[in-house]
Design a protein around this motif. Structure first.
Motif, mmCIF file in Angstrom:
data_model
loop_
_atom_site.group_PDB
_atom_site.id
_atom_site.type_symbol
_atom_site.label_atom_id
_atom_site.label_comp_id
_atom_site.label_asym_id
_atom_site.label_seq_id
_atom_site.Cartn_x
_atom_site.Cartn_y
_atom_site.Cartn_z
ATOM 1 N N GLU A 48 137.498 -136.354 102.314
ATOM 2 C CA GLU A 48 138.876 -135.853 102.390
ATOM 3 C C GLU A 48 139.886 -136.954 102.070
ATOM 4 O O GLU A 48 140.882 -136.714 101.390
ATOM 5 C CB GLU A 48 139.149 -135.255 103.774
ATOM 6 N N ASN A 52 142.256 -136.947 98.696
ATOM 7 C CA ASN A 52 143.715 -137.018 98.816
ATOM 8 C C ASN A 52 144.297 -138.088 97.902
ATOM 9 O O ASN A 52 145.371 -137.894 97.326
ATOM 10 C CB ASN A 52 144.124 -137.250 100.269
ATOM 11 N N MET A 55 144.117 -136.614 94.364
ATOM 12 C CA MET A 55 145.078 -135.535 94.104
ATOM 13 C C MET A 55 146.530 -135.899 94.323
ATOM 14 O O MET A 55 147.395 -135.475 93.586
ATOM 15 C CB MET A 55 144.775 -134.342 95.027
ATOM 16 N N GLY A 111 142.389 -130.955 104.627
ATOM 17 C CA GLY A 111 141.771 -132.281 104.565
ATOM 18 C C GLY A 111 142.105 -133.160 105.760
ATOM 19 O O GLY A 111 141.212 -133.688 106.431
HETATM 20 MG MG LIG Z 1 143.300 -133.048 101.068
#
Ligand SMILES: [Mg+2]
Ligand SMILES: Nc1ncnc2c1ncn2[C@@H]1O[C@H](COP(=O)(O)OP(=O)(O)OP(=O)(O)O)[C@@H](O)[C@H]1O
Lengths: 142, 111
Positions: A48, A52, A55, A111
């Motif tokens: 996660e 992150n 993204m 997440g």
């Molecule tokens: Mg995330």
């Protein structure tokens, strides 16, 4: 016992390699015969945190792993854009992911929630413009 | 029941990761939101999804899924196939949607 540490570079928007840092950490823990429970927690949190950065971060990031006799330390950091309101970002369902990423199955806003559920200790430092550091700790026996 | 037996019984193509098709299936899960799947599946899960991009392999490997079944007639990206081969993760292809595939698995009465 000496500590064991590894660092991995996470490239922003690089979906080809996304997940590989966490997979490397997971394989290392497995080779060291750690419990399925701790492998599960570290895998989820690593993934996660790594996703992150892929993204949401404006810069590349780093996943740092350290295993000592007493603890596992996992730190994911990037240098921006930072999170404006961490409490809001932690809420299940909150996401600023683009439609493109949502179509890929990201952006459920789960997440950070998963990280909170699975890390034995969690510290998030984030400053707008400067970046985000997520420090997680795990009990290797747990 | 292992992945190969499941594929044979349901007539599914094992499109990648055949070398790991002897892995036992201990349960199943259907989901297309990756963080949800990450939190919920356990080792040995047969995971059904309509996602086709390579990050599904990372999720399956991290949670030690038994296999990924891409449902609804969707086809995996080339990178997904390559990554599944490299990580020894079986990828099955189903024309049925996830619900219908689950019904068929339930009919087998193996889980
Ligand atoms: Mg995330
Ligand atoms: N490293 C980061 N840098 C900047 N913003 C971030 C970072 N990590 C999380 N965020 C912000 O916090 C929000 C919530 O993150 P969280 O991981 O919970 O959900 P998500 O990434 O949007 O979706 P999911 O994790 O379910 O795919 C993100 O949408 C984003 O706005």
């Amino acid at each position: 016992m000496a500590s064991l540490s590894r660092t991995f570079r996470i490239q922003k928007r690089d979906f080809t390699n996304a997940g590989n840092a966490s997979i490397s950490v997971k394989k290392l823990l497995k080779s060291l015969n750690l419990s399925a429970c701790v492998i599960r927690k570290v895998s989820i949190c690593g993934y996660e945190g790594e996703m992150n950065v892929v993204m949401h971060a404006a810069t590349d990031g780093i996943l740092a792993f350290e295993l000592t006799e007493k603890k596992i330390f996992l730190t994911v950091s990037d240098e921006g854009p930072g999170i404006e309101d961490i409490e809001t970002a932690m809420q299940k369902g909150y996401s600023t992911a683009s439609d493109e990423f949502r179509e890929m199955g990201f952006g459920a806003g789960m997440g950070l929630h998963n990280i909170r559920e699975n890390a034995d200790s969690l510290h998030i430092d984030s400053t707008l413009g400067a970046g985000t550091v997520i420090r997680m700790e795990f009990n290797p026996g747990g | 029941m292992n992945v190969k037996e499941l594929a044979d019984k349901l007539g599914l193509e094992i499109h990648a990761g055949k070398q790991a098709a002897d892995r036992d299936i201990l349960g199943g899960y259907t989901g297309d939101l990756l963080s949800d799947v990450m939190a919920r599946i356990n080792p040995g899960t047969a995971w059904m999804t309509i996602q086709t991009h390579q990050n599904i392999v990372a999720v399956a490997v991290l949670r030690e899924a038994a296999c990924i079944s891409i449902t609804g007639g969707h086809r995996p990206d080339r990178e997904t196939v390559e990554r599944a081969e490299k990580e020894n993760m079986p990828v099955l292809l189903a024309d049925d949607n996830s619900f219908d595939l689950c019904l068929k698995i339930a009919d087998l009465k193996v889980l």
